[in-house]
Design a protein around this motif. Structure first.
Motif, PDB file in Angstrom:
ATOM      1  N   LYS A 127       0.842  -1.197   0.000  1.00 54.15           N
ATOM      2  CA  LYS A 127       0.000   0.000   0.000  1.00 54.15           C
ATOM      3  C   LYS A 127       0.883   1.255   0.000  1.00 54.15           C
ATOM      4  CE  LYS A 127      -3.436  -0.268   2.819  1.00 54.15           C
ATOM      5  NZ  LYS A 127      -4.324  -0.187   3.986  1.00 54.15           N
ATOM      6  N   ALA A 128       1.989   1.205   0.717  1.00 52.90           N
ATOM      7  CA  ALA A 128       2.909   2.346   0.748  1.00 52.90           C
ATOM      8  C   ALA A 128       3.503   2.605  -0.643  1.00 52.90           C
ATOM      9  CB  ALA A 128       4.023   2.101   1.764  1.00 52.90           C
ATOM     10  N   ASP A 129       3.783   1.541  -1.398  1.00 54.62           N
ATOM     11  CA  ASP A 129       4.292   1.699  -2.764  1.00 54.62           C
ATOM     12  C   ASP A 129       3.249   2.352  -3.664  1.00 54.62           C
ATOM     13  OD1 ASP A 129       6.687   0.462  -2.037  1.00 54.62           O
ATOM     14  OD2 ASP A 129       5.981  -1.526  -2.667  1.00 54.62           O
ATOM     15  N   ILE A 130       1.992   1.966  -3.488  1.00 58.05           N
ATOM     16  CA  ILE A 130       0.908   2.567  -4.270  1.00 58.05           C
ATOM     17  C   ILE A 130       0.801   4.049  -3.954  1.00 58.05           C
ATOM     18  CG2 ILE A 130      -1.593   2.592  -4.625  1.00 58.05           C
ATOM     19  CD1 ILE A 130      -1.526  -0.451  -4.082  1.00 58.05           C
ATOM     20  N   VAL A 131       0.841   4.390  -2.676  1.00 57.45           N
ATOM     21  CA  VAL A 131       0.767   5.797  -2.255  1.00 57.45           C
ATOM     22  C   VAL A 131       1.931   6.585  -2.848  1.00 57.45           C
ATOM     23  CG1 VAL A 131       0.946   7.347  -0.268  1.00 57.45           C
ATOM     24  CG2 VAL A 131      -0.552   5.345  -0.162  1.00 57.45           C
ATOM     25  N   GLU A 132       3.131   6.030  -2.779  1.00 52.70           N
ATOM     26  CA  GLU A 132       4.317   6.723  -3.295  1.00 52.70           C
ATOM     27  C   GLU A 132       4.213   6.948  -4.807  1.00 52.70           C
ATOM     28  OE1 GLU A 132       7.772   8.776  -3.072  1.00 52.70           O
ATOM     29  OE2 GLU A 132       6.713   7.911  -1.356  1.00 52.70           O
ATOM     30  N   SER A 133       3.742   5.944  -5.525  1.00 55.52           N
ATOM     31  CA  SER A 133       3.610   6.064  -6.978  1.00 55.52           C
ATOM     32  C   SER A 133       2.592   7.138  -7.360  1.00 55.52           C
ATOM     33  CB  SER A 133       3.193   4.711  -7.557  1.00 55.52           C
ATOM     34  OG  SER A 133       2.996   4.801  -8.926  1.00 55.52           O
ATOM     35  N   ILE A 134       1.449   7.143  -6.685  1.00 49.62           N
ATOM     36  CA  ILE A 134       0.430   8.162  -6.965  1.00 49.62           C
ATOM     37  C   ILE A 134       0.940   9.541  -6.586  1.00 49.62           C
ATOM     38  CG2 ILE A 134      -1.885   8.970  -6.341  1.00 49.62           C
ATOM     39  CD1 ILE A 134      -2.663   6.004  -6.028  1.00 49.62           C
ATOM     40  N   PHE A 135       1.626   9.639  -5.458  1.00 46.95           N
ATOM     41  CA  PHE A 135       2.179  10.917  -4.999  1.00 46.95           C
ATOM     42  C   PHE A 135       3.114  11.514  -6.045  1.00 46.95           C
ATOM     43  CE2 PHE A 135       5.907  12.877  -2.904  1.00 46.95           C
ATOM     44  CZ  PHE A 135       5.308  14.037  -2.443  1.00 46.95           C
ATOM     45  N   GLU A 136       3.979  10.670  -6.619  1.00 47.24           N
ATOM     46  CA  GLU A 136       4.944  11.160  -7.606  1.00 47.24           C
ATOM     47  C   GLU A 136       4.264  11.600  -8.907  1.00 47.24           C
ATOM     48  OE1 GLU A 136       7.695   7.960  -8.073  1.00 47.24           O
ATOM     49  OE2 GLU A 136       8.645   8.318  -6.126  1.00 47.24           O
ATOM     50  N   SER A 156      -0.499  16.020  -1.773  1.00 47.15           N
ATOM     51  CA  SER A 156       0.293  15.696  -0.593  1.00 47.15           C
ATOM     52  C   SER A 156       0.153  14.212  -0.278  1.00 47.15           C
ATOM     53  CB  SER A 156      -0.175  16.522   0.611  1.00 47.15           C
ATOM     54  OG  SER A 156      -1.447  16.078   1.039  1.00 47.15           O
ATOM     55  N   LYS A 157       1.170  13.660   0.396  1.00 49.91           N
ATOM     56  CA  LYS A 157       1.130  12.240   0.742  1.00 49.91           C
ATOM     57  C   LYS A 157      -0.047  11.927   1.652  1.00 49.91           C
ATOM     58  CE  LYS A 157       5.714  10.455   0.077  1.00 49.91           C
ATOM     59  NZ  LYS A 157       6.800   9.674   0.634  1.00 49.91           N
ATOM     60  N   VAL A 204      -3.139  11.630  -0.584  1.00 52.22           N
ATOM     61  CA  VAL A 204      -3.068  10.403  -1.376  1.00 52.22           C
ATOM     62  C   VAL A 204      -3.336   9.190  -0.489  1.00 52.22           C
ATOM     63  CG1 VAL A 204      -1.547   8.928  -2.746  1.00 52.22           C
ATOM     64  CG2 VAL A 204      -1.500  11.396  -3.091  1.00 52.22           C
ATOM     65  N   THR A 205      -2.786   9.179   0.712  1.00 52.59           N
ATOM     66  CA  THR A 205      -2.999   8.075   1.644  1.00 52.59           C
ATOM     67  C   THR A 205      -4.477   7.950   1.983  1.00 52.59           C
ATOM     68  OG1 THR A 205      -0.788   8.382   2.567  1.00 52.59           O
ATOM     69  CG2 THR A 205      -2.353   7.128   3.890  1.00 52.59           C
ATOM     70  N   GLU A 206      -5.147   9.059   2.218  1.00 47.17           N
ATOM     71  CA  GLU A 206      -6.574   9.037   2.530  1.00 47.17           C
ATOM     72  C   GLU A 206      -7.387   8.480   1.371  1.00 47.17           C
ATOM     73  OE1 GLU A 206      -7.789  12.924   3.766  1.00 47.17           O
ATOM     74  OE2 GLU A 206      -6.495  12.898   5.526  1.00 47.17           O
ATOM     75  N   VAL A 207      -7.047   8.863   0.149  1.00 50.91           N
ATOM     76  CA  VAL A 207      -7.766   8.375  -1.024  1.00 50.91           C
ATOM     77  C   VAL A 207      -7.566   6.868  -1.187  1.00 50.91           C
ATOM     78  CG1 VAL A 207      -7.880   8.459  -3.552  1.00 50.91           C
ATOM     79  CG2 VAL A 207      -7.754  10.577  -2.240  1.00 50.91           C
ATOM     80  N   VAL A 208      -6.335   6.403  -1.055  1.00 52.71           N
ATOM     81  CA  VAL A 208      -6.053   4.971  -1.193  1.00 52.71           C
ATOM     82  C   VAL A 208      -6.786   4.184  -0.108  1.00 52.71           C
ATOM     83  CG1 VAL A 208      -4.228   3.219  -1.047  1.00 52.71           C
ATOM     84  CG2 VAL A 208      -3.855   5.297  -2.380  1.00 52.71           C
ATOM     85  N   GLU A 209      -6.759   4.677   1.124  1.00 51.69           N
ATOM     86  CA  GLU A 209      -7.485   4.011   2.213  1.00 51.69           C
ATOM     87  C   GLU A 209      -8.982   3.967   1.919  1.00 51.69           C
ATOM     88  OE1 GLU A 209      -6.554   2.418   4.931  1.00 51.69           O
ATOM     89  OE2 GLU A 209      -4.422   2.766   4.641  1.00 51.69           O
TER      90      GLU A 209
END
Length: 66
Positions: free
Chosen positions: A3-12, A17-18, A21-26
């Motif tokens: 999940k952290a990799d997904i967040v990082e990829s979307i963030f880039e 903001s991270k 992005v984290t809230e959206v993925v969750e």
């Protein structure tokens, strides 16, 4: 991929903001989980299908005693 990799990829790629992005993925994962709990199947085109399958019970075995 975690999940952290997904967040990082979307963030880039998106530039939000991270935290956002984290809230959206969750939220996406929670929505999928809630739909599956209700018994619905989830199909995301180009990504995959999510379904709950019922499996029969199996006998457990203690490896020390057999």
């Amino acid at each position: 991929m975690t999940k952290a990799d997904i967040v990082e990829s979307i963030f880039e790629k998106v530039g939000f903001s991270k935290k956002d992005v984290t809230e959206v993925v969750e939220f996406v994962f929670e929505t999928i989980k809630d739909s599956l709990e209700k018994g619905d199947n989830v199909k995301i085109s180009g990504f995959g299908n999510f379904v709950i399958r019922q499996k029969r019970a199996r006998r457990g075995r203690n490896p020390q005693t057999g």
